[in-house]
Design an enzyme around this catalytic site. Structure first.
Site, PDB file in Angstrom:
ATOM      1  N   MET A 275      73.819  15.451 -12.696  1.00 21.90           N
ATOM      2  CA  MET A 275      75.051  15.187 -12.445  1.00 21.90           C
ATOM      3  C   MET A 275      75.827  16.095 -11.284  1.00 21.90           C
ATOM      4  SD  MET A 275      76.377  13.333 -14.336  1.00 21.90           S
ATOM      5  CE  MET A 275      78.167  14.012 -14.324  1.00 21.90           C
ATOM      6  N   ARG A 276      75.078  16.810 -10.363  1.00 19.29           N
ATOM      7  CA  ARG A 276      75.224  18.305  -9.789  1.00 19.29           C
ATOM      8  C   ARG A 276      75.537  17.141  -8.276  1.00 19.29           C
ATOM      9  NH1 ARG A 276      70.249  20.284  -9.139  1.00 19.29           N
ATOM     10  NH2 ARG A 276      70.623  22.463  -9.999  1.00 19.29           N
ATOM     11  N   ALA A 277      75.390  15.500  -7.824  1.00 21.52           N
ATOM     12  CA  ALA A 277      76.067  14.824  -7.080  1.00 21.52           C
ATOM     13  C   ALA A 277      77.218  15.152  -7.266  1.00 21.52           C
ATOM     14  CB  ALA A 277      75.668  13.747  -6.699  1.00 21.52           C
TER      15      ALA A 277
END
Length: 747
Positions: A275-277
């Site tokens: 989910m960092r993107a």
């Protein structure tokens, strides 16, 4: 005070890199930027220039860890601090050299004070210096693995933990991570790649006028740095004010549900990991809106944010080039167009766009990006009309690989190679050699078994063979040979303790002599030089076989990438051998050369081995501590010239006499096999493995079967089976009673 640093606004072109750095200046929470590009493209110049544009910060007076006086770190080693006014200073640019030590990066016990005064004192490292500033790593892809691990921990936690030599310290370490790299020198580990918020590609302009301006400005700067900086002071001040205004506006920017849904849809469609993107893209889009002076995120902000935040996160393997399909990106954004921007809400079927003819790529107001590249319309547009650089050259046309193309029959396995006529006799040309066939695609890569060099080396840190390294587990201590390396504190104290009374010690300090010093002996893993010698002759030219061979070599290249090796590629066919790729850290380059490798002609095996020997001789002079691993990929046939088999045997014995660790990948196929590759392995004093045995899963199954058989076998049979489990199967070509040179580790 006029700075002699090359002004940021004086750099010509490089719009994408400029934008990436400015967005991080506006919103440090984005997480930094990775700049990829060829050498000599002003990467370092721009990074150093952005530091002078960052707003000043307030720090607690006397605090070595740059605590904010408004909210001091309660766990600061120099604390506790009472809230209050502080001292103002510029934001720091801290440079991390590629060859820095672990102590210099994270800090360590102050040895001088500990030995002289008996005081346990912590000496901060570069991570403490970079807190609330910029940590810049030039050639970040060449950074040692142990330093990368420390950077990963600090970037993820926002703090640095030091547990060593009796010191336990935690301090804040929140910084803007900026890295530059030349992809030709090797790629980054995926874990560190994901820590960079944005990535940009840069290339030198091919426009003569722009190149002339670059040279003119550089010469003017070198002639009078202070005067040159003064001429750009007004532009620098304007840009600094715009950064401050965007920072002030940032908390007011609204990221609506429509834009957030677009971000989630884009990240899901491009199959990025984790989910960092999504988070980074959202922060980047918000910063883009603030930079443009708006309080609401638009579709164009999301588009530009995705182009900066996603390319390096969608790579499925190390050989995939970073990039994003912009047509696919536009389709996704159109399908999830927010209603506030003049389109009907999407119901998931991609319809419902209505008759709105608004150009989604057009400018959004006076600060719009103008074609979807950059929202910058201020002094930064000096030469940025070319985007991030010149127009890229067209991609070469895909190789001819028509499955309907008639295949030449494979060589007769019964034909003796010693005659010089076997293996490649079909379809010969006027010169008696098989015609060159076009390159074929590599087969699907797989997890390869671990191959390593026997013994204990002293090469560069890596993840392959056992070695004495500067970093690793401590196995003992020794007197230093020459300059003192890593001090073994407890061993030094033990050596000095019995002599304190004789030396007249009266105070708290420890009296040391040169003979008391002990340095730590550590054992870790080293990276090796893996030199591939690939047979590209006519006997290997059958498409199915060559595709499998390329897939196997590609798998070994992937393994070399993960283990931080240098690689080289020698090919042989026709009349001789060719050094297709000199030893390099760029495994990507080796994969490209392998993919384009044509086949055909006779098999000059001796030439390939002698060429490899010469490459290793030169590399031994350049880097004597890096041990080589020779991987010969062949079916063992030798044809062409006079006495080809005898020449190949003599070349193999020369390599064995040099002490080169070798392994032969036997590519022979069919029901009847001559075992020539195994004979070659015997002359090289190394094992031979088949393509099937090269797979890690097949080796694991083999070892498990051997262990199961051992559990029920009589004791007299266990000694032979132990050779299989500890050192891999006894392959063809391994001499009886001799320990296998190339070992494997099976958990």
């Amino acid at each position: 005070m006029t700075s002699a640093t090359y002004p940021f606004t004086a750099v010509v072109g490089m719009a994408d890199m400029r934008l990436g750095l400015l967005l991080n200046a506006v919103s440090p929470a984005i997480g930094g930027v990775l700049v990829r590009g060829e050498k000599g493209t002003a990467k370092s110049t721009m990074v150093r220039g952005i530091a002078s544009l960052l707003p000043t910060i307030e720090t607690v007076p006397g605090c070595r860890f740059s605590c904010d006086p408004a909210a001091p770190d309660p766990g600061c080693p120099d604390g506790p601090h009472e809230p209050g006014t502080g001292a103002t200073r510029p934001s720091r640019l801290v440079e991390l050299p590629v060859g820095a030590s672990e102590d210099r990066l994270v800090g360590a016990l102050d040895i001088e004070r500990a030995l002289a005064d008996g005081v346990k004192s912590f000496e901060p490292g570069l991570l403490a210096d970079a807190h609330r500033g910029i940590l810049y790593v030039d050639e970040v892809n060449l950074l040692h693995d142990h330093l990368i691990d420390l950077l990963l921990d600090a970037a993820a936690m926002g703090s640095s933990y030091v547990e060593r030599e009796g010191v336990s310290v935690r301090h804040a370490a929140r910084f803007l991570l900026v890295g530059t790299m030349n992809p030709e020198e090797g790629e980054l580990r995926p874990q560190l790649l994901d820590r960079f918020g944005l990535t940009v590609e840069v290339a030198a302009s091919r426009e003569p006028d722009e190149r002339v301006e670059v040279v003119r400005r550089r010469l003017a700067y070198e002639e009078d740095p202070a005067g040159f900086a003064a001429r750009w002071a007004e532009d620098e001040a304007e840009l600094r004010a715009r950064i401050a205004a965007a920072r002030a506006l940032l908390p007011s920017v609204v990221l609506g549900d429509g834009a957030l849904r677009q971000i989630a849809a884009v990240c899901a469609a491009f199959e990025v990991d984790g989910m960092r993107a999504d988070i980074v893209t959202a922060r980047t889009a918000t910063a883009l809106a603030a930079w443009a002076g708006r309080t609401e995120v638009t579709t164009e902000d999301v588009r530009q944010a995705a182009l900066l935040a996603l390319p390096h996160r969608r790579r499925r393997n190390p050989f995939d080039a970073p990039g994003l399909d912009e047509d696919k990106l536009d389709e996704i954004l159109d399908a999830y167009q927010p209603e506030a921007e003049g389109r009907a809400p999407d119901d998931g079927d991609g319809e419902g766009d209505g008759d709105d003819d608004t150009d989604p790529d057009g400018p959004d107001g006076p600060d719009g990006p103008g074609g979807g590249r950059s929202p910058d319309d201020g002094p930064l547009r000096d030469g940025d009309g070319q985007g991030s650089g010149p127009e890229q050259p067209p991609v070469p046309e895909q190789r001819a690989d028509d499955p309907a193309r008639p295949e030449a029959p494979e060589a007769d396995p019964h034909q003796a190679p010693a005659t010089g006529e076997g293996g490649e006799g079909q379809g010969v040309d006027a010169r008696g050699a098989a015609p060159e066939r076009p390159a074929v695609a590599a087969g699907e890569p797989f997890a390869a078994r671990m191959l390593n060099v026997p013994g204990l080396g002293e090469g560069a840190a890596g993840r392959r063979s056992r070695a004495r390294t500067a970093h690793g587990r401590t196995t003992g201590s020794r007197r230093p040979h020459g300059a003192l390396g890593k001090l073994h504190l407890s061993a030094t104290v033990r050596a000095a303790a019995p002599h304190q009374r004789a030396r007249g010690r009266t105070g708290a300090g420890l009296l040391l002599r040169r003979d008391d010093l002990r340095e730590a002996v550590r054992e870790g893993r080293e990276g090796n030089l893996v030199l591939f010698v690939v047979d590209a002759s006519g006997s290997m030219a059958a498409r199915q076989r060559m595709s499998a061979v390329k897939g196997a070599v590609l798998s070994l290249l992937l393994d070399a990438y993960q283990r931080r090796d240098k690689v080289g590629l020698v090919t042989f066919r026709g009349q001789g051998a060719e050094l297709a790729l000199p030893p390099t850290s760029s495994v990507d380059a080796a994969a490209v050369r392998l993919e384009k490798l044509p086949t055909g002609g006779r098999t000059p095996l001796a030439a390939g081995l002698l060429s490899a020997r010469e490459v290793l001789r030169v590399e031994r002079l350049r880097d004597p501590s890096r041990r080589p691993l020779l991987v010969v990929v062949t079916d063992g046939r030798a044809t062409g010239g006079s006495q080809p088999v005898a020449q190949a045997t003599r070349a193999a014995r020369l390599l064995a006499a040099d002490g080169v660790a070798s392994v032969v990948v036997d590519c022979e196929s069919g029901m009847v096999r001559l075992g020539l590759a195994a004979q070659l392995a015997g002359e090289l004093r190394g094992p031979a493995v088949t393509l099937e045995e090269l797979r890690a899963d097949s080796v694991t199954a083999l070892v498990r079967g051997a262990r199961a058989a051992r559990d029920g076998a009589p004791a007299r049979a266990r000694q032979g089976e132990r050779t299989t489990t500890e050192h891999g199967p006894q392959h063809r070509g391994a001499r009886p009673g001799r320990r296998t040179d190339i070992t494997e580790r099976v958990a």
